[in-house]
Design a protein around this motif. Structure first.
Motif, PDB file in Angstrom:
ATOM      1  N   ARG A   6       0.810  -1.207   0.000  1.00  0.00           N
ATOM      2  CA  ARG A   6       0.000   0.000   0.000  1.00  0.00           C
ATOM      3  C   ARG A   6       0.851   1.268   0.000  1.00  0.00           C
ATOM      4  NH1 ARG A   6      -3.290  -1.089   4.475  1.00  0.00           N
ATOM      5  NH2 ARG A   6      -1.943   0.254   5.665  1.00  0.00           N
ATOM      6  N   GLN A   7       1.967   1.273   0.732  1.00  0.00           N
ATOM      7  CA  GLN A   7       2.680   2.529   0.963  1.00  0.00           C
ATOM      8  C   GLN A   7       4.068   2.628   0.346  1.00  0.00           C
ATOM      9  OE1 GLN A   7       1.728   4.581   4.629  1.00  0.00           O
ATOM     10  NE2 GLN A   7       1.276   2.612   5.548  1.00  0.00           N
ATOM     11  N   THR A   8       4.711   1.505   0.099  1.00  0.00           N
ATOM     12  CA  THR A   8       6.116   1.572  -0.314  1.00  0.00           C
ATOM     13  C   THR A   8       6.322   1.190  -1.779  1.00  0.00           C
ATOM     14  OG1 THR A   8       6.707   0.987   1.953  1.00  0.00           O
ATOM     15  CG2 THR A   8       8.460   0.845   0.325  1.00  0.00           C
ATOM     16  N   GLU A   9       5.472   0.272  -2.278  1.00  0.00           N
ATOM     17  CA  GLU A   9       5.695  -0.258  -3.617  1.00  0.00           C
ATOM     18  C   GLU A   9       5.723   0.825  -4.695  1.00  0.00           C
ATOM     19  OE1 GLU A   9       2.780  -3.134  -4.889  1.00  0.00           O
ATOM     20  OE2 GLU A   9       4.390  -4.545  -5.399  1.00  0.00           O
ATOM     21  N   SER A  10       4.970   1.904  -4.475  1.00  0.00           N
ATOM     22  CA  SER A  10       4.901   2.951  -5.503  1.00  0.00           C
ATOM     23  C   SER A  10       6.240   3.665  -5.679  1.00  0.00           C
ATOM     24  CB  SER A  10       3.816   3.960  -5.141  1.00  0.00           C
ATOM     25  OG  SER A  10       4.168   4.619  -3.948  1.00  0.00           O
ATOM     26  N   LEU A  11       7.164   3.467  -4.749  1.00  0.00           N
ATOM     27  CA  LEU A  11       8.482   4.093  -4.911  1.00  0.00           C
ATOM     28  C   LEU A  11       9.251   3.473  -6.078  1.00  0.00           C
ATOM     29  CD1 LEU A  11       9.671   4.466  -1.197  1.00  0.00           C
ATOM     30  CD2 LEU A  11       8.719   6.215  -2.699  1.00  0.00           C
ATOM     31  N   ILE A  12       8.894   2.226  -6.434  1.00  0.00           N
ATOM     32  CA  ILE A  12       9.589   1.556  -7.536  1.00  0.00           C
ATOM     33  C   ILE A  12       9.458   2.388  -8.813  1.00  0.00           C
ATOM     34  CG2 ILE A  12       9.682  -0.526  -8.982  1.00  0.00           C
ATOM     35  CD1 ILE A  12       8.406  -2.043  -6.581  1.00  0.00           C
ATOM     36  N   TYR A  27      11.413   5.779  -8.809  1.00  0.00           N
ATOM     37  CA  TYR A  27      12.848   5.704  -9.092  1.00  0.00           C
ATOM     38  C   TYR A  27      13.133   5.190 -10.504  1.00  0.00           C
ATOM     39  CZ  TYR A  27      13.581   6.908  -4.213  1.00  0.00           C
ATOM     40  OH  TYR A  27      13.590   7.559  -3.012  1.00  0.00           O
ATOM     41  N   GLU A  28      12.195   4.407 -11.029  1.00  0.00           N
ATOM     42  CA  GLU A  28      12.342   3.954 -12.412  1.00  0.00           C
ATOM     43  C   GLU A  28      12.274   5.149 -13.354  1.00  0.00           C
ATOM     44  OE1 GLU A  28       9.484   0.954 -13.639  1.00  0.00           O
ATOM     45  OE2 GLU A  28      11.186  -0.064 -14.598  1.00  0.00           O
ATOM     46  N   GLU A  29      11.291   6.023 -13.101  1.00  0.00           N
ATOM     47  CA  GLU A  29      11.147   7.221 -13.933  1.00  0.00           C
ATOM     48  C   GLU A  29      12.374   8.112 -13.860  1.00  0.00           C
ATOM     49  OE1 GLU A  29       7.412   8.806 -12.521  1.00  0.00           O
ATOM     50  OE2 GLU A  29       6.395   7.028 -13.331  1.00  0.00           O
ATOM     51  N   LYS A  30      13.031   8.129 -12.717  1.00  0.00           N
ATOM     52  CA  LYS A  30      14.228   8.951 -12.566  1.00  0.00           C
ATOM     53  C   LYS A  30      15.484   8.263 -13.128  1.00  0.00           C
ATOM     54  CE  LYS A  30      12.585  11.348  -8.404  1.00  0.00           C
ATOM     55  NZ  LYS A  30      12.840  12.794  -8.373  1.00  0.00           N
ATOM     56  N   GLY A  31      15.308   7.037 -13.633  1.00  0.00           N
ATOM     57  CA  GLY A  31      16.450   6.317 -14.207  1.00  0.00           C
ATOM     58  C   GLY A  31      17.441   5.796 -13.170  1.00  0.00           C
ATOM     59  N   LEU A  32      16.977   5.642 -11.942  1.00  0.00           N
ATOM     60  CA  LEU A  32      17.888   5.210 -10.868  1.00  0.00           C
ATOM     61  C   LEU A  32      17.737   3.737 -10.509  1.00  0.00           C
ATOM     62  CD1 LEU A  32      17.354   8.252  -8.446  1.00  0.00           C
ATOM     63  CD2 LEU A  32      19.387   7.767  -9.830  1.00  0.00           C
ATOM     64  N   LEU A  33      16.655   3.115 -11.003  1.00  0.00           N
ATOM     65  CA  LEU A  33      16.303   1.781 -10.521  1.00  0.00           C
ATOM     66  C   LEU A  33      17.116   0.672 -11.184  1.00  0.00           C
ATOM     67  CD1 LEU A  33      13.984   0.838  -8.506  1.00  0.00           C
ATOM     68  CD2 LEU A  33      12.961  -0.170 -10.550  1.00  0.00           C
TER      69      LEU A  33
END
Ligand code: ADP
Ligand code: ZN
Length: 220
Positions: free
Chosen positions: A179-185, A188-194
């Protein structure tokens, strides 16, 4: 200041990866908010008393408490060190504040390693996990058994089972993660860091993948 974030559900092996990188050439500082909170709880500090109930239930400790701890520790830390964030950030608010805090220090996130882990693997890992009271090293009753049962290989400390490593609390922690953490994926993907990694592949080959990535960015 170098900054690497370990992102993944409970039981994805963030602590184990951090443990292996700590002794490394890079000299990474293991910055684990969960460990910090458990320390505050066992010392019965004001923060610890505020956090304890949330942790027992497998809920997140409020952002403002976490941010206070993180800022205090970063202030006290070595500004030239390489940091491995484990268990932080866990919400969008925390991620925004981290970006701000790093910008204020002239730093930025170098990599976010996402440890993808199937649910059955998570459950098996967490229910069998044992942790050293003295140094925080993680073991597992069958996957990574210590040489002597109940005793830490690294420091001889006593191994124990975390209060939140029971089936009911684990289920809640996974739900909170979704619910709260998965959206960080995707953030960071959009920022090219993942950098996405398969956490279910054995520690040695996982570490080889991580090392290769860290080596490729030595200039950064
Ligand atoms: P795990 O990743 O296995 O759940 P942690 O040691 O990272 O274990 O966290 C344990 C508990 O500490 C969490 O369930 C939560 O209550 C609290 N916690 C740790 N880090 C954070 C954070 N960044 N934000 C909110 N709560 C946190
Ligand atoms: Zn130990």
């Amino acid at each position: 200041m170098k900054v690497v974030i370990l992102l993944g559900p409970p039981g994805s092996g963030k602590g184990t990866v951090a443990e292996r990188l700590r002794g490394d050439k890079g000299g990474y500082v293991h910055f684990a908010t969960g460990d910090m909170l458990r320390e505050e709880v066992s010392n019965s500090t004001a923060v610890g008393q505020e956090a304890e109930g949330f942790m027992k239930r497998g809920e997140l400790v409020p952002d403002e408490v976490i941010i206070r701890i993180v800022e205090t520790r970063l202030e006290a830390g070595d500004p030239t060190a390489a940091y491995l964030f484990d268990g932080f950030p866990r919400t969008l608010v925390q991620a925004d504040l981290l970006d701000e805090s790093l910008a204020g220090r002239g730093a930025k996130i170098d990599y976010v390693f996402f440890l993808a882990t199937p649910r059955d693997v998570i459950l098996q890992r967490l229910t069998g996990r044992r942790v050293c009271k003295a140094c925080g090293a993680s073991f597992h009753v069958t996957n990574i058994p210590p040489a002597v049962e109940g005793v830490c290989d690294a420091c001889g400390g006593e191994l124990y089972q975390r209060k939140d490593d029971n089936e009911e609390t684990i289920a809640n922690r996974l739900e909170v993660y979704n619910r709260q953490t998965e959206s960080l994926i995707s953030r960071y993907e959009e920022k090219g860091l993942l950098v996405s990694l398969d956490s279910d592949q054995g520690v040695a080959s996982l570490m080889a993948e991580i090392d290769a990535k860290l080596q490729s960015g030595v200039d950064a």
